[in-house]
Design an enzyme around this catalytic site. Structure first.
Site, PDB file in Angstrom:
ATOM      1  CE  LYS A  94      51.182  63.968  23.029  1.00 46.31           C
ATOM      2  NZ  LYS A  94      49.937  64.695  23.186  1.00 46.31           N
TER       3      LYS A  94
ATOM      4  CG  HIS B 105      53.770  67.110  27.324  1.00 45.40           C
ATOM      5  ND1 HIS B 105      52.463  66.752  27.567  1.00 45.40           N
ATOM      6  CD2 HIS B 105      53.844  67.401  25.998  1.00 45.40           C
ATOM      7  CE1 HIS B 105      51.778  66.821  26.433  1.00 45.40           C
ATOM      8  NE2 HIS B 105      52.594  67.214  25.460  1.00 45.40           N
TER       9      HIS B 105
ATOM     10  CD  GLU C 238      52.816  71.119  23.673  1.00 50.52           C
ATOM     11  OE1 GLU C 238      52.842  70.679  22.532  1.00 50.52           O
ATOM     12  OE2 GLU C 238      52.813  70.391  24.680  1.00 50.52           O
TER      13      GLU C 238
ATOM     14  CB  SER D 202      45.248  70.655  17.367  1.00 55.77           C
ATOM     15  OG  SER D 202      44.615  69.957  18.423  1.00 55.77           O
TER      16      SER D 202
ATOM     17  N   GLY E  19      49.820  63.932  17.953  1.00 54.01           N
ATOM     18  CA  GLY E  19      49.039  63.020  17.100  1.00 54.01           C
ATOM     19  C   GLY E  19      49.485  62.975  15.642  1.00 54.01           C
TER      20      GLY E  19
HETATM   21  P1  PGA Z   1      48.863  67.132  19.633  1.00 54.45           P
HETATM   22  O1  PGA Z   1      49.828  67.065  20.892  1.00 54.45           O
HETATM   23  O2  PGA Z   1      49.684  67.561  18.451  1.00 54.45           O
HETATM   24  O3  PGA Z   1      48.323  65.726  19.503  1.00 54.45           O
HETATM   25  O4  PGA Z   1      47.790  68.126  19.936  1.00 54.45           O
HETATM   26  C1  PGA Z   1      50.809  68.047  21.094  1.00 54.45           C
HETATM   27  C2  PGA Z   1      51.609  67.726  22.315  1.00 54.45           C
HETATM   28  O5  PGA Z   1      51.070  67.124  23.248  1.00 54.45           O
HETATM   29  O6  PGA Z   1      52.806  68.037  22.376  1.00 54.45           O
END
Ligand code: PGA
Length: 225
Positions: free
Chosen positions: A12, A97, A146, A183, A205
């Site tokens: 990101k 996304h 997602e 997550s 993350g």
């Molecule tokens: P996350 O994000 O692993 O922080 O939950 C996943 C994503 O946005 O692709």
């Protein structure tokens, strides 16, 4: 043959070039060289070139992806990065996304336009969907399921439900490879990649921490000997 396992790091809007190279110096040498293991790092645009160069020099089993690209071709579109300029630099591009859909009003139509732009190149589109109903544009072979409520919350979907949704997505096209995102950590990755319909993960993350990311990849290798 073993199914492919995609492990895709979505940084990101994080990491400057120095931080990106530090991450790479830890992660790169630790990625096993296995044919069905497809590890991709998606930095921001400013880091792309350096990261790609470093992967080549280190001969790491890593690919580079972008987090987005333009729905327009080359030309007078200030601020945009068209697919044709990214080709040769990235192997994959994350498209649609949920953060782009929410913050930048990206619609299914815009995502379809982006997939069309990519067709002129050898970049593989990875289209993100939030459920089994979202339209997967024609020409897309890689999809990430997602659910928005699972992104960055520490509350992932259950592997069983993710498998069910992935199965539904594959109904429209049996050749699609479906990833799960939301997550994912080194603690839960195994439970996702062992699901029949899931061919890997998209990680936000937890991908920022180099040691955690190495752990995540190694868990996948244990899962698919
Ligand atoms: P996350 O994000 O692993 O922080 O939950 C996943 C994503 O946005 O692709």
């Amino acid at each position: 043959m073993n199914k492919n396992i995609w492990v895709i790091a979505n940084w990101k809007a994080n990491k400057n070039i120095q931080e990106a190279l530090e991450w790479l110096s830890i992660v790169g040498p630790e990625i096993p060289k296995k044919e069905n293991l497809k590890v991709v790092v998606c930095p921001n645009f400013i880091c792309l070139e350096q990261v790609a160069k470093e992967i080549k020099v280190g001969n790491y089993n890593l690919m580079v992806g972008s987090q987005d690209l333009s729905s327009f071709e080359i030309g007078a579109y200030t601020g945009e990065v068209p697919a044709i300029l990214l080709s040769g630099l990235v192997s994959l591009s994350i498209l649609g996304h949920s953060e782009r859909r929410k913050n930048f009003n990206e619609t299914d139509e815009v995502v379809t336009q982006k997939v069309k732009q990519i067709k002129e190149t050898n970049i593989m589109p990875l289209v993100c969907v939030q459920d089994g109903e979202t339209i997967v544009p024609e020409g897309c072979k890689l999809v990430a399921y997602e659910p928005v409520w699972a992104i960055g919350t520490g509350i992932p979907d259950t592997p069983e439900n993710a498998n069910k949704v992935a199965g539904k997505i594959k109904q429209s096209n049996g050749n699609l490879e479906v990833l799960y995102g939301g997550s994912v950590t080194s603690e839960n990755i195994k439970s996702f990649v062992k699901q029949e319909n899931i061919s890997g993960v998209l990680i936000g993350g937890a991908s920022l921490d180099a040691n955690e990311f190495v752990k995540i990849v190694k868990e996948c290798v244990v899962e698919t000997p």
